[in-house]
Design a protein around this motif. Structure first.
Motif, PDB file in Angstrom:
ATOM      1  N   SER A  45       0.847  -1.178  -0.148  1.00 39.85           N
ATOM      2  CA  SER A  45       0.056   0.045  -0.010  1.00 39.85           C
ATOM      3  C   SER A  45       0.763   1.130   0.007  1.00 39.85           C
ATOM      4  CB  SER A  45      -0.842  -0.055   1.280  1.00 39.85           C
ATOM      5  OG  SER A  45      -0.232  -0.150   2.460  1.00 39.85           O
ATOM      6  N   LEU A  46       2.119   0.988  -0.026  1.00 38.82           N
ATOM      7  CA  LEU A  46       3.145   2.165  -0.300  1.00 38.82           C
ATOM      8  C   LEU A  46       3.376   2.530  -1.500  1.00 38.82           C
ATOM      9  CD1 LEU A  46       5.380   0.985   2.670  1.00 38.82           C
ATOM     10  CD2 LEU A  46       3.690   2.644   2.866  1.00 38.82           C
ATOM     11  N   ARG A  47       3.475   3.613  -1.874  1.00 40.45           N
ATOM     12  CA  ARG A  47       3.616   4.102  -3.019  1.00 40.45           C
ATOM     13  C   ARG A  47       5.332   4.242  -3.485  1.00 40.45           C
ATOM     14  NH1 ARG A  47       1.194   8.798  -0.964  1.00 40.45           N
ATOM     15  NH2 ARG A  47       2.741  10.412  -0.326  1.00 40.45           N
ATOM     16  N   PRO A  48       5.803   4.343  -4.690  1.00 40.07           N
ATOM     17  CA  PRO A  48       7.015   4.167  -4.897  1.00 40.07           C
ATOM     18  C   PRO A  48       7.518   5.882  -4.503  1.00 40.07           C
ATOM     19  CG  PRO A  48       6.362   3.319  -6.847  1.00 40.07           C
ATOM     20  CD  PRO A  48       4.956   3.622  -5.914  1.00 40.07           C
ATOM     21  N   PRO A  49       8.830   6.160  -4.173  1.00 38.00           N
ATOM     22  CA  PRO A  49       9.184   7.397  -3.860  1.00 38.00           C
ATOM     23  C   PRO A  49       9.126   8.276  -5.022  1.00 38.00           C
ATOM     24  CG  PRO A  49      10.946   5.997  -3.823  1.00 38.00           C
ATOM     25  CD  PRO A  49       9.997   5.169  -3.985  1.00 38.00           C
ATOM     26  N   GLY A  50       8.989   7.704  -6.219  1.00 35.76           N
ATOM     27  CA  GLY A  50       9.152   8.329  -7.467  1.00 35.76           C
ATOM     28  C   GLY A  50       9.017   7.601  -8.688  1.00 35.76           C
ATOM     29  N   GLN A  51       8.801   8.093  -9.982  1.00 41.50           N
ATOM     30  CA  GLN A  51       8.878   7.379 -11.222  1.00 41.50           C
ATOM     31  C   GLN A  51      10.107   6.914 -11.514  1.00 41.50           C
ATOM     32  OE1 GLN A  51       6.021   6.659 -12.965  1.00 41.50           O
ATOM     33  NE2 GLN A  51       7.529   5.331 -14.215  1.00 41.50           N
ATOM     34  N   ARG A  52      11.065   7.555 -11.563  1.00 39.72           N
ATOM     35  CA  ARG A  52      12.506   6.907 -11.621  1.00 39.72           C
ATOM     36  C   ARG A  52      13.418   7.480 -10.300  1.00 39.72           C
ATOM     37  NH1 ARG A  52      10.582   9.766 -15.973  1.00 39.72           N
ATOM     38  NH2 ARG A  52      11.497  11.743 -14.920  1.00 39.72           N
ATOM     39  N   ILE A  53      13.636   6.185  -9.578  1.00 41.70           N
ATOM     40  CA  ILE A  53      14.321   6.274  -8.433  1.00 41.70           C
ATOM     41  C   ILE A  53      15.845   5.895  -8.585  1.00 41.70           C
ATOM     42  CG2 ILE A  53      14.323   5.359  -6.128  1.00 41.70           C
ATOM     43  CD1 ILE A  53      11.365   4.353  -7.002  1.00 41.70           C
ATOM     44  N   ALA A  54      16.675   6.767  -8.132  1.00 40.93           N
ATOM     45  CA  ALA A  54      17.980   6.741  -7.981  1.00 40.93           C
ATOM     46  C   ALA A  54      18.458   5.863  -6.765  1.00 40.93           C
ATOM     47  CB  ALA A  54      18.799   7.921  -8.062  1.00 40.93           C
ATOM     48  N   VAL A  55      18.926   4.810  -6.810  1.00 41.83           N
ATOM     49  CA  VAL A  55      19.390   3.769  -5.738  1.00 41.83           C
ATOM     50  C   VAL A  55      20.732   3.710  -5.339  1.00 41.83           C
ATOM     51  CG1 VAL A  55      18.576   1.635  -4.477  1.00 41.83           C
ATOM     52  CG2 VAL A  55      17.099   2.724  -6.002  1.00 41.83           C
ATOM     53  N   ALA A  56      20.971   3.806  -4.220  1.00 34.50           N
ATOM     54  CA  ALA A  56      22.695   3.680  -4.072  1.00 34.50           C
ATOM     55  C   ALA A  56      22.984   2.109  -3.921  1.00 34.50           C
ATOM     56  CB  ALA A  56      23.131   4.645  -2.869  1.00 34.50           C
ATOM     57  N   ARG A  57      23.954   1.740  -4.541  1.00 36.13           N
ATOM     58  CA  ARG A  57      23.985   0.340  -4.492  1.00 36.13           C
ATOM     59  C   ARG A  57      25.430   0.018  -4.445  1.00 36.13           C
ATOM     60  NH1 ARG A  57      21.180  -4.291  -8.137  1.00 36.13           N
ATOM     61  NH2 ARG A  57      22.526  -3.366  -9.610  1.00 36.13           N
ATOM     62  N   ASP A  58      26.217  -0.565  -3.549  1.00 40.65           N
ATOM     63  CA  ASP A  58      27.796  -0.805  -3.364  1.00 40.65           C
ATOM     64  C   ASP A  58      27.988  -1.386  -2.073  1.00 40.65           C
ATOM     65  OD1 ASP A  58      28.274   1.263  -2.002  1.00 40.65           O
ATOM     66  OD2 ASP A  58      28.938   2.569  -3.568  1.00 40.65           O
ATOM     67  N   ASP A  59      29.235  -1.714  -1.845  1.00 45.37           N
ATOM     68  CA  ASP A  59      29.587  -2.330  -0.527  1.00 45.37           C
ATOM     69  C   ASP A  59      29.354  -1.513   0.649  1.00 45.37           C
ATOM     70  OD1 ASP A  59      30.658  -4.404  -1.831  1.00 45.37           O
ATOM     71  OD2 ASP A  59      32.843  -3.831  -1.693  1.00 45.37           O
ATOM     72  N   ALA A  60      29.196  -0.274   0.532  1.00 43.41           N
ATOM     73  CA  ALA A  60      28.840   0.598   1.605  1.00 43.41           C
ATOM     74  C   ALA A  60      27.147   0.831   1.647  1.00 43.41           C
ATOM     75  CB  ALA A  60      29.499   2.063   1.298  1.00 43.41           C
ATOM     76  N   PHE A  61      26.348   0.577   0.776  1.00 45.09           N
ATOM     77  CA  PHE A  61      25.111   0.549   0.612  1.00 45.09           C
ATOM     78  C   PHE A  61      24.308  -0.781   0.168  1.00 45.09           C
ATOM     79  CE2 PHE A  61      26.744   4.798   0.432  1.00 45.09           C
ATOM     80  CZ  PHE A  61      25.951   5.607   1.147  1.00 45.09           C
ATOM     81  N   ALA A  62      24.662  -1.823   1.021  1.00 45.37           N
ATOM     82  CA  ALA A  62      24.192  -3.255   0.538  1.00 45.37           C
ATOM     83  C   ALA A  62      22.870  -3.729   0.975  1.00 45.37           C
ATOM     84  CB  ALA A  62      25.309  -4.133   1.039  1.00 45.37           C
ATOM     85  N   PHE A  63      22.366  -2.990   2.033  1.00 41.08           N
ATOM     86  CA  PHE A  63      20.969  -3.495   2.439  1.00 41.08           C
ATOM     87  C   PHE A  63      19.924  -2.981   1.957  1.00 41.08           C
ATOM     88  CE2 PHE A  63      23.071  -3.894   6.980  1.00 41.08           C
ATOM     89  CZ  PHE A  63      23.769  -5.116   6.704  1.00 41.08           C
ATOM     90  N   PHE A  64      19.610  -3.514   0.730  1.00 42.77           N
ATOM     91  CA  PHE A  64      18.284  -2.939  -0.161  1.00 42.77           C
ATOM     92  C   PHE A  64      17.427  -4.062  -0.456  1.00 42.77           C
ATOM     93  CE2 PHE A  64      16.297  -1.882  -4.338  1.00 42.77           C
ATOM     94  CZ  PHE A  64      15.556  -0.981  -3.906  1.00 42.77           C
ATOM     95  N   TYR A  65      16.302  -4.132   0.133  1.00 44.99           N
ATOM     96  CA  TYR A  65      15.423  -5.222   0.215  1.00 44.99           C
ATOM     97  C   TYR A  65      14.934  -5.408  -1.208  1.00 44.99           C
ATOM     98  CZ  TYR A  65      15.653  -5.964   5.275  1.00 44.99           C
ATOM     99  OH  TYR A  65      16.270  -6.242   6.320  1.00 44.99           O
TER     100      TYR A  65
END
Length: 240
Positions: A45-65
């Protein structure tokens, strides 16, 4: 340490498979499991935070479900990944930015020196929403103290100073009620998630609280996180 960080992950899985094969009646287990239907994942029931979402992903930002990415995709949004450790900024064609949790405290010096990432993040936040969870929350703050007590400047978008040198384990499921509208949920919305961190907030001032949280038993834990302008963040990891 996550599974993917083990260089010998395949060997470990093979060893466990051999042990299970030798010690368990696999045919009996499969027979018992066969009638169990695979439940579909319920829509969010939660909406996306935007239409196009920039998501940080590397060894420092690894906890993305992964289920968050799936919910966003099912709702018609698209995710574009970037690496702060590689000094990449959120893509300018995106209309929101999400900084997941991870290990920024282990890479604080490198992040502090990545000027293109920090300048790009600040520029992005002037006109578009940015949200940080746990590690992302600390990077959005003013400074991050590593395990050796060295202080590293961060993005300065939220009025908080975090420390990994002064540790305190926070662990458990959480219920969060938003104080104001965000890009992904409205004020008063109850969200469920968890906290798992050793870092602490050692300085704060200004801005507003992000949400009011309670533990798994419903006991109030007070205000959590911060928001200022289009930027928000907290130690709370969103699950549902």
């Amino acid at each position: 340490m996550q599974a993917g960080e083990h260089s010998d992950l395949g060997d470990r899985i093979d060893a466990m498979a051999e042990l299970v094969t030798a010690q368990c009646d696999l045919d009996a287990i499969l027979t018992m499991a066969a009638p169990a239907p695979r439940a579909p994942m319920p829509p969010s029931s939660l909406r996306p935070p935007g239409q196009r979402i920039a998501v940080a992903r590397d060894d420092a930002f690894a906890f993305f479900y992964p289920h968050l990415a799936r919910w966003w995709r099912d709702a018609g949004a698209e995710s574009t990944f970037f690496s702060p450790l590689a000094d990449e900024a959120p893509a300018d064609h995106c209309d929101s930015c999400w900084l997941p949790g991870g290990y920024p405290e282990l890479h604080a010096g490198r992040l502090a020196g990545n000027g293109r990432f920090l300048a790009g993040l600040r520029h992005f936040a002037e006109t578009r929403p940015v949200h940080g969870e746990c590690g992302g929350y600390m990077v959005l703050g003013r400074s991050l103290e590593d395990a050796d007590g060295v202080l590293h400047p961060m993005a300065g978008l939220l009025p908080v100073d975090a420390s990994f040198a002064r540790r305190k384990l926070s662990l458990g499921y959480r219920r969060a009620i938003l104080r104001r509208d965000t890009s992904f949920a409205d004020a008063g919305r109850t969200m469920f998630g968890h906290e798992y961190h050793h870092a602490t907030i050692v300085g704060e001032g200004g801005g507003e609280a992000f949400a009011d949280i309670a533990d798994a038993a419903g006991a109030p834990l007070g205000a959590a996180g911060h928001r200022r302008g289009l930027v928000s963040g907290s130690f709370f990891h969103l699950i549902a």
